[in-house]
Design an enzyme around this catalytic site. Structure first.
Site, PDB file in Angstrom:
ATOM      1  N   GLU A   1       0.842  -1.201   0.000  1.00  0.00           N
ATOM      2  CA  GLU A   1       0.000   0.000   0.000  1.00  0.00           C
ATOM      3  C   GLU A   1       0.878   1.252   0.000  1.00  0.00           C
ATOM      4  O   GLU A   1       2.003   1.236   0.521  1.00  0.00           O
ATOM      5  CB  GLU A   1      -0.881  -0.033   1.265  1.00  0.00           C
TER       6      GLU A   1
ATOM      7  N   ASN B   1      -6.648   1.412   2.904  1.00  0.00           N
ATOM      8  CA  ASN B   1      -7.368   2.661   3.164  1.00  0.00           C
ATOM      9  C   ASN B   1      -6.950   3.759   2.185  1.00  0.00           C
ATOM     10  O   ASN B   1      -7.751   4.630   1.841  1.00  0.00           O
ATOM     11  CB  ASN B   1      -7.105   3.120   4.601  1.00  0.00           C
TER      12      ASN B   1
ATOM     13  N   ASN C   1     -12.094  -0.948  -0.926  1.00  0.00           N
ATOM     14  CA  ASN C   1     -11.421  -1.535   0.234  1.00  0.00           C
ATOM     15  C   ASN C   1     -12.228  -1.285   1.503  1.00  0.00           C
ATOM     16  O   ASN C   1     -12.637  -0.138   1.767  1.00  0.00           O
ATOM     17  CB  ASN C   1     -10.038  -0.893   0.413  1.00  0.00           C
ATOM     18  N   GLU C   2     -12.472  -2.328   2.276  1.00  0.00           N
ATOM     19  CA  GLU C   2     -13.073  -2.223   3.621  1.00  0.00           C
ATOM     20  C   GLU C   2     -14.191  -1.182   3.692  1.00  0.00           C
ATOM     21  O   GLU C   2     -14.195  -0.315   4.574  1.00  0.00           O
ATOM     22  CB  GLU C   2     -11.985  -1.897   4.662  1.00  0.00           C
TER      23      GLU C   2
ATOM     24  N   TYR D   1      -6.460  -9.261  11.422  1.00  0.00           N
ATOM     25  CA  TYR D   1      -5.149  -8.964  12.017  1.00  0.00           C
ATOM     26  C   TYR D   1      -5.106  -9.572  13.409  1.00  0.00           C
ATOM     27  O   TYR D   1      -6.127  -9.624  14.103  1.00  0.00           O
ATOM     28  CB  TYR D   1      -4.913  -7.447  12.059  1.00  0.00           C
TER      29      TYR D   1
ATOM     30  N   GLU E   1      -6.141  -9.425   3.270  1.00  0.00           N
ATOM     31  CA  GLU E   1      -5.296  -8.767   4.278  1.00  0.00           C
ATOM     32  C   GLU E   1      -5.274  -9.650   5.514  1.00  0.00           C
ATOM     33  O   GLU E   1      -6.339  -9.934   6.078  1.00  0.00           O
ATOM     34  CB  GLU E   1      -5.827  -7.385   4.676  1.00  0.00           C
TER      35      GLU E   1
ATOM     36  N   GLN F   1       1.756  -6.486   5.260  1.00  0.00           N
ATOM     37  CA  GLN F   1       1.964  -6.172   3.868  1.00  0.00           C
ATOM     38  C   GLN F   1       3.310  -6.781   3.445  1.00  0.00           C
ATOM     39  O   GLN F   1       3.773  -7.696   4.128  1.00  0.00           O
ATOM     40  CB  GLN F   1       1.915  -4.671   3.691  1.00  0.00           C
TER      41      GLN F   1
HETATM   42  O1  AHR Z   1      -2.886  -2.926   6.111  1.00  0.00           O
HETATM   43  C1  AHR Z   1      -3.125  -1.767   6.836  1.00  0.00           C
HETATM   44  C2  AHR Z   1      -4.581  -1.311   6.755  1.00  0.00           C
HETATM   45  O2  AHR Z   1      -5.399  -2.245   7.410  1.00  0.00           O
HETATM   46  C3  AHR Z   1      -5.181  -1.210   5.379  1.00  0.00           C
HETATM   47  O3  AHR Z   1      -4.912   0.012   4.779  1.00  0.00           O
HETATM   48  C4  AHR Z   1      -6.647  -1.361   5.641  1.00  0.00           C
HETATM   49  O4  AHR Z   1      -7.329  -1.926   4.556  1.00  0.00           O
HETATM   50  C5  AHR Z   1      -6.726  -2.198   6.900  1.00  0.00           C
HETATM   51  O5  AHR Z   1      -7.553  -1.667   7.848  1.00  0.00           O
END
Ligand code: AHR
Length: 504
Positions: A27, A72, A172-173, A244, A292, A353
């Protein structure tokens, strides 16, 4: 000492593994792009300003697919800012990460970089601040051969051959209220469907990823996913999931059990897909793109200090630079095993990432590039985890964790590499006792162990650093043997293993 038993049968497979489950994500965030992959003044940089030392490490990972440019970031990104002569490209405020974006890397630089590292580009369009029009123009710019305004502009900007990008993310999201242009499921579902329709009018062979819930903890999960798929089902190929993992309480048992939750999350979305398919009477299939995932919490304090805005607007600051430890090796290994075990439905997965930002590869500005601890389970899975996922039967002693009871101490996945070799990826989640395992090989003839690789450190918090980059690395395992067509091995407390067995 604990004991676990596994049965692998030559005829029982889950699915062919889509190698894109070993994908990644990059990103415009922090130092991922600038001083990560791109640093024109770096001694190793090529004529495009791309760091050769990083290219070498990415090639070694054999990353099949890389999602770009966000995240984001994409939700307020004007892709046109990143084309044409660099000195004419505008500097913009990136509101998502409170930084300055000078646009010196755009679609040309990144798509060409993907070719140089031999990875497929998975390109996200902005459905936050923009929409259908910007998306269809970008598609035409990238993929149309010539003779239209957008394709001729690409050629004028130095790229004759279209990149022919086949994999696209519809935003995205969009369920997250932090997302620029955040929408309700109906608003997003309609926009995604209209954008998908327009993009597929250009080329029906492209593959589209629609935003599912960005986490199973979202209050709108799984209703969001149902609504979005009701709008888009026949137009898209994948629905995205994100997760995450954190361990702020330093409770390794709870932390390493989190892939149990990941599998529930995948199973729920698989159920949603089946429900919408049935409701629509469709014969089209939609799969999961887990685009992700990673451990992300080590750098929170530092990054939050920056993200509150008090440091002003800076270009490419250090953000989200988690330094990973040995415990994270075990976690990444467990998550990858989950993707192998769910390879019937998970066709794409991207570690978030790739460089500097919650990443397996780190760089120093003007200095070295080095491998974090988590580089290794990813690299080894990408190398040895291709083929057919074996449907293993496992019996293991277990423990109770926050996410659920009876979490097996042994986390294992098996892959028939289809070249006469089978590979087992295994983690001993028990920190107190070693785990003796036996694997019965049914239908595999004349098994012979050809490799045992292990990662272990007595200190669960051991890290690699630029000056000590080999503290946590894979080494040769010892003691694994075959007796009467069974593999026997003994795993130290908290250890990661790969066992490779040749058969005929
Ligand atoms: O990977 C970091 C961020 O985590 C990304 O920009 C977003 O899509 C997610 O919330």
């Amino acid at each position: 000492m604990k004991k676990a038993s596994v049965i692998a049968n030559k005829n029982y497979h889950i699915a062919s593994i889509d190698s894109r489950i070993y994908g990644s994500f990059l990103e415009h965030l922090g130092r991922a792009v600038y001083t990560g992959i791109y640093e024109p003044d770096h001694p190793t940089s090529d004529e495009n300003g791309m760091r050769q030392d990083v290219i070498d490490l990415v090639r070694e990972l054999d990353t099949p697919v890389c999602r770009y440019p966000g995240g984001n970031f994409v939700s307020a990104y004007n892709w046109e800012d990143g084309i044409g002569p660099k000195d004419k490209r505008p500097t913009r405020l990136d509101l998502a990460w409170h930084t300055l974006e000078n646009n010196h890397v755009g679609i040309h630089e990144f798509a060409n970089w993907c070719e140089s590292v031999n990875t497929e580009l998975m390109l996200a369009v902005n459905l936050g601040s923009r929409g259908l029009d910007a998306a269809r123009n970008l598609l035409e710019y990238c993929n149309h051969p010539e003779g239209t305004a957008w394709s001729d502009l690409r050629i004028a900007n130095g790229r004759k051959k279209p990149w022919d990008i086949k994999l696209w993310c519809l935003g995205n999201e969009m369920d997250g209220n932090w997302q620029i242009g955040h929408k309700t499921a109906d608003e997003y579902g309609r926009l995604a469907a209209n954008t998908a329709r327009a993009m597929k009018l250009y080329d029906k062979t492209i593959e589209l990823v629609v935003c599912g819930s960005c986490g199973s903890e979202m209050s709108t999960f799984p209703e969001w996913d149902v609504t979005v798929l009701e709008h888009t089902y026949d137009l898209v190929n994948y629905i995205s999931l994100h997760s995450y993992f954190r361990n702020p309480e330093k409770h390794t048992g709870n932390f390493l059990a989190l892939n149990h939750r990941v599998e529930e999350y995948i199973d729920t979305v698989a159920g949603v897909i089946a429900y919408v398919k049935e409701k629509k009477g469709s014969d089209h299939d939609v799969y999961i793109s887990f685009d992700e995932w990673n451990v992300w919490y080590h750098s929170n304090e530092e990054s939050n200090r920056f993200l509150d805005g008090s440091q002003g607007w800076v270009h490419a600051p250090s953000l989200l630079e988690d330094i990973y430890n040995f415990e994270d090796v075990l976690q990444v290994g467990c998550i990858l095993n989950s993707f192998i075990r769910r390879s019937n439905i998970v066709k794409i997965a991207c570690i978030a990432q790739l460089v500097n930002v919650i990443a397996p590869i780190m760089t120093e500005k003007a200095g070295k590039a080095w491998r974090q601890t988590i580089y290794y389970p990813l690299q080894l899975a990408s190398k040895y985890g291709r083929g057919k996922a074996l449907q293993l039967k496992t019996s293991s002693p277990s423990y109770n964790a926050k996410v659920g009871d009876n979490i097996p101490f042994l986390d294992i996945a098996g892959v028939d590499n289809e070249d006469g070799v089978i590979t087992f990826f295994a983690i001993n989640r028990n920190g107190k006792e070693k785990l003796d395992i036996d694997i019965s090989l049914e239908g595999f003839k004349n098994p012979k162990i050809i490799g045992h690789t292990t990662i272990h450190n007595d200190d669960i918090e051991a890290v690699n650093t630029v000056n000590d980059p080999e503290k946590v690395i894979p080494i040769k395992g010892t003691g694994a043997k075959i007796e009467s067509e069974k593999v026997y091995a003994s795993f130290k407390p908290y250890s990661y293993h790969i066992l490779r067995v040749e058969t005929n």
